[in-house]
Design a protein around this motif. Sequence first.
Motif, PDB file in Angstrom:
ATOM      1  N   GLN A  63      20.889   4.786 -19.573  1.00 36.42           N
ATOM      2  CA  GLN A  63      20.447   3.841 -18.550  1.00 36.42           C
ATOM      3  C   GLN A  63      21.510   3.636 -17.473  1.00 36.42           C
ATOM      4  OE1 GLN A  63      18.144   0.462 -18.971  1.00 36.42           O
ATOM      5  NE2 GLN A  63      17.291   0.919 -20.984  1.00 36.42           N
ATOM      6  N   ALA A  64      22.780   3.783 -17.835  1.00 38.37           N
ATOM      7  CA  ALA A  64      23.851   3.621 -16.850  1.00 38.37           C
ATOM      8  C   ALA A  64      24.064   4.870 -16.007  1.00 38.37           C
ATOM      9  CB  ALA A  64      25.146   3.239 -17.557  1.00 38.37           C
ATOM     10  N   GLY A  65      23.393   5.954 -16.368  1.00 37.04           N
ATOM     11  CA  GLY A  65      23.451   7.158 -15.548  1.00 37.04           C
ATOM     12  C   GLY A  65      24.554   8.129 -15.895  1.00 37.04           C
ATOM     13  N   TYR A  66      25.100   8.043 -17.104  1.00 42.19           N
ATOM     14  CA  TYR A  66      26.118   9.004 -17.512  1.00 42.19           C
ATOM     15  C   TYR A  66      25.461  10.303 -17.979  1.00 42.19           C
ATOM     16  CZ  TYR A  66      29.507   5.151 -17.522  1.00 42.19           C
ATOM     17  OH  TYR A  66      30.319   4.111 -17.154  1.00 42.19           O
ATOM     18  N   ASP A  67      26.088  11.408 -17.655  1.00 46.54           N
ATOM     19  CA  ASP A  67      25.655  12.709 -18.164  1.00 46.54           C
ATOM     20  C   ASP A  67      26.361  12.915 -19.503  1.00 46.54           C
ATOM     21  OD1 ASP A  67      25.238  15.377 -18.815  1.00 46.54           O
ATOM     22  OD2 ASP A  67      25.379  16.070 -16.742  1.00 46.54           O
ATOM     23  N   ILE A  68      25.671  12.633 -20.583  1.00 47.81           N
ATOM     24  CA  ILE A  68      26.306  12.605 -21.900  1.00 47.81           C
ATOM     25  C   ILE A  68      26.961  13.930 -22.260  1.00 47.81           C
ATOM     26  CG2 ILE A  68      25.865  12.352 -24.384  1.00 47.81           C
ATOM     27  CD1 ILE A  68      23.751  10.269 -23.682  1.00 47.81           C
ATOM     28  N   GLU A  69      26.362  15.013 -21.829  1.00 46.21           N
ATOM     29  CA  GLU A  69      26.885  16.341 -22.188  1.00 46.21           C
ATOM     30  C   GLU A  69      27.953  16.831 -21.216  1.00 46.21           C
ATOM     31  OE1 GLU A  69      26.028  17.556 -25.049  1.00 46.21           O
ATOM     32  OE2 GLU A  69      24.519  15.986 -25.351  1.00 46.21           O
ATOM     33  N   ASN A  70      27.848  16.458 -19.937  1.00 43.73           N
ATOM     34  CA  ASN A  70      28.732  17.065 -18.931  1.00 43.73           C
ATOM     35  C   ASN A  70      29.277  16.038 -17.929  1.00 43.73           C
ATOM     36  OD1 ASN A  70      28.342  20.046 -19.601  1.00 43.73           O
ATOM     37  ND2 ASN A  70      26.217  19.377 -19.272  1.00 43.73           N
ATOM     38  N   GLU A  71      29.532  14.825 -18.343  1.00 44.59           N
ATOM     39  CA  GLU A  71      30.057  13.820 -17.418  1.00 44.59           C
ATOM     40  C   GLU A  71      31.450  14.238 -16.932  1.00 44.59           C
ATOM     41  OE1 GLU A  71      30.147  10.371 -15.110  1.00 44.59           O
ATOM     42  OE2 GLU A  71      28.471  11.141 -16.310  1.00 44.59           O
ATOM     43  N   PRO A  72      31.648  14.326 -15.615  1.00 47.66           N
ATOM     44  CA  PRO A  72      32.960  14.748 -15.106  1.00 47.66           C
ATOM     45  C   PRO A  72      33.997  13.630 -15.238  1.00 47.66           C
ATOM     46  CG  PRO A  72      31.505  14.195 -13.285  1.00 47.66           C
ATOM     47  CD  PRO A  72      30.671  14.110 -14.531  1.00 47.66           C
ATOM     48  N   ASP A  73      35.261  14.016 -15.343  1.00 50.63           N
ATOM     49  CA  ASP A  73      36.343  13.033 -15.371  1.00 50.63           C
ATOM     50  C   ASP A  73      36.459  12.360 -14.008  1.00 50.63           C
ATOM     51  OD1 ASP A  73      37.125  13.407 -18.017  1.00 50.63           O
ATOM     52  OD2 ASP A  73      38.411  15.105 -17.505  1.00 50.63           O
ATOM     53  N   THR A  74      37.074  11.171 -14.005  1.00 48.27           N
ATOM     54  CA  THR A  74      37.271  10.437 -12.762  1.00 48.27           C
ATOM     55  C   THR A  74      38.686   9.893 -12.719  1.00 48.27           C
ATOM     56  OG1 THR A  74      36.442   8.584 -11.425  1.00 48.27           O
ATOM     57  CG2 THR A  74      36.421   8.287 -13.791  1.00 48.27           C
ATOM     58  N   HIS A  75      39.256   9.791 -11.524  1.00 49.80           N
ATOM     59  CA  HIS A  75      40.630   9.317 -11.394  1.00 49.80           C
ATOM     60  C   HIS A  75      40.739   7.876 -11.903  1.00 49.80           C
ATOM     61  CE1 HIS A  75      44.637   8.702  -9.846  1.00 49.80           C
ATOM     62  NE2 HIS A  75      44.232   7.585  -9.279  1.00 49.80           N
ATOM     63  N   GLY A  76      41.767   7.647 -12.701  1.00 48.55           N
ATOM     64  CA  GLY A  76      41.994   6.311 -13.224  1.00 48.55           C
ATOM     65  C   GLY A  76      41.075   5.925 -14.360  1.00 48.55           C
ATOM     66  N   GLY A  77      40.233   6.854 -14.805  1.00 47.20           N
ATOM     67  CA  GLY A  77      39.307   6.572 -15.896  1.00 47.20           C
ATOM     68  C   GLY A  77      39.599   7.449 -17.101  1.00 47.20           C
ATOM     69  N   LYS A  78      39.028   7.069 -18.229  1.00 47.36           N
ATOM     70  CA  LYS A  78      39.231   7.853 -19.440  1.00 47.36           C
ATOM     71  C   LYS A  78      37.919   7.922 -20.213  1.00 47.36           C
ATOM     72  CE  LYS A  78      42.702   8.545 -23.047  1.00 47.36           C
ATOM     73  NZ  LYS A  78      44.021   8.089 -23.537  1.00 47.36           N
ATOM     74  N   PHE A  79      37.410   9.122 -20.367  1.00 41.53           N
ATOM     75  CA  PHE A  79      36.206   9.365 -21.168  1.00 41.53           C
ATOM     76  C   PHE A  79      36.628   9.956 -22.508  1.00 41.53           C
ATOM     77  CE2 PHE A  79      34.661   9.609 -16.800  1.00 41.53           C
ATOM     78  CZ  PHE A  79      33.505   8.861 -16.852  1.00 41.53           C
ATOM     79  N   PHE A  80      36.205   9.327 -23.587  1.00 46.58           N
ATOM     80  CA  PHE A  80      36.485   9.874 -24.910  1.00 46.58           C
ATOM     81  C   PHE A  80      35.350  10.824 -25.270  1.00 46.58           C
ATOM     82  CE2 PHE A  80      39.081   6.185 -24.596  1.00 46.58           C
ATOM     83  CZ  PHE A  80      40.215   6.447 -25.357  1.00 46.58           C
ATOM     84  N   ARG A  81      35.717  11.991 -25.806  1.00 48.21           N
ATOM     85  CA  ARG A  81      34.736  13.052 -26.007  1.00 48.21           C
ATOM     86  C   ARG A  81      34.764  13.578 -27.442  1.00 48.21           C
ATOM     87  NH1 ARG A  81      33.118  14.565 -20.798  1.00 48.21           N
ATOM     88  NH2 ARG A  81      34.567  13.893 -19.143  1.00 48.21           N
ATOM     89  N   ARG A  82      33.608  14.034 -27.869  1.00 48.62           N
ATOM     90  CA  ARG A  82      33.496  14.728 -29.151  1.00 48.62           C
ATOM     91  C   ARG A  82      34.054  16.147 -29.001  1.00 48.62           C
ATOM     92  NH1 ARG A  82      27.213  12.890 -30.544  1.00 48.62           N
ATOM     93  NH2 ARG A  82      27.707  10.729 -31.178  1.00 48.62           N
ATOM     94  N   PRO A  83      34.244  16.854 -30.103  1.00 48.01           N
ATOM     95  CA  PRO A  83      34.784  18.224 -30.007  1.00 48.01           C
ATOM     96  C   PRO A  83      33.987  19.144 -29.086  1.00 48.01           C
ATOM     97  CG  PRO A  83      34.905  17.473 -32.269  1.00 48.01           C
ATOM     98  CD  PRO A  83      34.149  16.418 -31.519  1.00 48.01           C
ATOM     99  N   ASP A  84      32.691  18.884 -28.952  1.00 46.34           N
ATOM    100  CA  ASP A  84      31.891  19.741 -28.075  1.00 46.34           C
ATOM    101  C   ASP A  84      31.933  19.302 -26.612  1.00 46.34           C
ATOM    102  OD1 ASP A  84      30.373  17.448 -28.068  1.00 46.34           O
ATOM    103  OD2 ASP A  84      28.563  18.350 -28.916  1.00 46.34           O
ATOM    104  N   GLY A  85      32.712  18.277 -26.301  1.00 48.74           N
ATOM    105  CA  GLY A  85      32.849  17.825 -24.922  1.00 48.74           C
ATOM    106  C   GLY A  85      31.899  16.709 -24.528  1.00 48.74           C
ATOM    107  N   SER A  86      30.921  16.400 -25.363  1.00 46.46           N
ATOM    108  CA  SER A  86      30.000  15.310 -25.041  1.00 46.46           C
ATOM    109  C   SER A  86      30.675  13.964 -25.260  1.00 46.46           C
ATOM    110  CB  SER A  86      28.738  15.420 -25.902  1.00 46.46           C
ATOM    111  OG  SER A  86      29.055  15.280 -27.276  1.00 46.46           O
ATOM    112  N   LEU A  87      30.122  12.932 -24.654  1.00 46.19           N
ATOM    113  CA  LEU A  87      30.741  11.612 -24.706  1.00 46.19           C
ATOM    114  C   LEU A  87      30.571  10.956 -26.072  1.00 46.19           C
ATOM    115  CD1 LEU A  87      29.608  10.133 -21.258  1.00 46.19           C
ATOM    116  CD2 LEU A  87      31.716  11.381 -21.811  1.00 46.19           C
ATOM    117  N   THR A  88      31.645  10.353 -26.567  1.00 45.03           N
ATOM    118  CA  THR A  88      31.550   9.568 -27.801  1.00 45.03           C
ATOM    119  C   THR A  88      30.863   8.230 -27.532  1.00 45.03           C
ATOM    120  OG1 THR A  88      33.659   8.439 -27.463  1.00 45.03           O
ATOM    121  CG2 THR A  88      33.722  10.544 -28.648  1.00 45.03           C
ATOM    122  N   GLY A  89      30.874   7.823 -26.260  1.00 41.85           N
ATOM    123  CA  GLY A  89      30.374   6.508 -25.882  1.00 41.85           C
ATOM    124  C   GLY A  89      31.490   5.530 -25.570  1.00 41.85           C
ATOM    125  N   GLU A  90      32.729   5.896 -25.894  1.00 42.24           N
ATOM    126  CA  GLU A  90      33.864   5.035 -25.579  1.00 42.24           C
ATOM    127  C   GLU A  90      34.396   5.405 -24.200  1.00 42.24           C
ATOM    128  OE1 GLU A  90      37.816   3.143 -27.682  1.00 42.24           O
ATOM    129  OE2 GLU A  90      37.221   5.173 -28.276  1.00 42.24           O
TER     130      GLU A  90
END
Length: 535
Positions: free
Chosen positions: A170-197
């Motif tokens: 609903q927030a518009g994140y691409d769970i499989e391929n969300e790009p990194d952003t400056h000053g932000g931190k995306f936590f990812r599973r081994p396959d690169g998808s988002l953990t949700g954190e």
Amino acid sequence: MPDNTETAGESVAYINALVYTVDTSKPWVSAFIVSHDGFFTHVGSTEAVLSEAKQFHMVVVDLKGHFTMPGIHDAHMHLLYSGLALTSNAAIDMDATHLDIAEKVKHGSCTCEYMNAYQDWVLASAYNNQGFPDGVADRKYLDKLFPDQPVVVSGGAAHAMLLNTAALIQAGYDIENEPDTHGGKFFRRPDGSLTGELAESAMAKAALSIPAPNRAHVKRALKHAIRLAHKAGVTSTQEASSNTIMLQVLNEMEREGSLQLDISTHIVHENEWLASESKESLQKLLEVADQHASKHIDTRFVKIMMDGVPLPPLFTHASLNDQEEIDHSMIVPENVADAVLKYDKKGLTVKIHCTGTGATRHALNAIEAARKSNPGGPRHEIAHNSGVHDDDFKRYAPLNVTAEMSPAELFLHPVTAASEGLMNWNFAKMIDAGAHITIGSDWGAVPDPSLFQHMANIVEIVRKGDKAAGGQVLCRMMTLNGAIAVNREKELGSIEVGKKANFIVMSKDLSKGEFDGAKVLRTYFEGEKVWDANE
């Protein structure tokens, strides 16, 4: 003596107190008189005050020897965030494990006082990464009980959040391929998808997608937060994440006469996740900030988030490397020096969030550049100061920078001890350098924002073993120093004739460093009792 003899009889005389005024010319008195409109008109002995009271037939209050001092100025609070979290969010024990965190969210979502404040979304606070296997938080634990309803749980001292899959979508994140952003931190599973954190600016999409509570509920949340502030003896504060809806509602409370707190509103500069508001909207707010100013609302303040936090697994603070160069990868805003100079020329005080040594130096550099360009500009602040290089302490006083020390809860804490030196509030070095120091709770969602127990942890540190001297230093930091920081020392911060009658009655003598177990018995704002522990 009361200025107007016609209204003198409406004043109230307070006698038989142990009053620490924080006024160096008259530090100790036993009584004072408060006018009908909430100002100190006489400060002195019980005998003198009783004489005035008898002459003008005043009501007399016997404080029965209790320690009395000016109301607390908390230099860093999040009133709206805390009010909403305590009334509308599901509560999670910080010790909750991955096995029961979702259950606690489910239970909390059904029992929080005001359900559905965010429409169909569920907000909760707060998770601890250590409660998950290998310290890795993952949306799968939320998805089991919330497969379709969006859920957001805050963590990382509010610098991170855990979203379930529905919330990410609903927030518009691409769970499989969300790009990194400056000053932000995306936590990812081994396959690169988002953990949700998500951490820091990675939270922006989520913050802008969560439905905003209606104004009636925002007012309800703010009133609840202010009530808790009064319980903690706070009569003035600096709101560190002000946005449009908060200022609108505070103005509404002011008009109806229900705003009983002096608030310096630091309007957020650009940071969307902190304000839950777009950059464009925040900029418009800053352009018309003076239209929101009133008797109790001071809008001459801006908040800049320089970096993140030195907490695992985030480590989003900006450090200095071995060559003492600033790590700009963790510096969030662009062109900080330009922003500080712009606000400086407008006469606005900038509070800059800094937790790493690199961020603190970057902030001092920006303030120094503004001073050279505009020597007569306002006093600015660095918030937190948990990471300051030894060479930078001496820069605070010459640059007229306030060292706002917060969050008080972490000054001495197991988390701080485990940070391996990344978090260090060095009061001794800051005092020796002659810096102007204030204290902030950085209140965000805990039920009690009181500073006193945290001061018990450092009272002997600030004066190197002298508990009594440390008590008086801390009392000043929590009162008059705060008033000076917001340029209101002529109105607030001490018990003096002509100042607003904001004062607290305590269970212990804080001037002797007796912070351990100290409780606020009564809080008075402009002469009106707004908190009574017996009621």
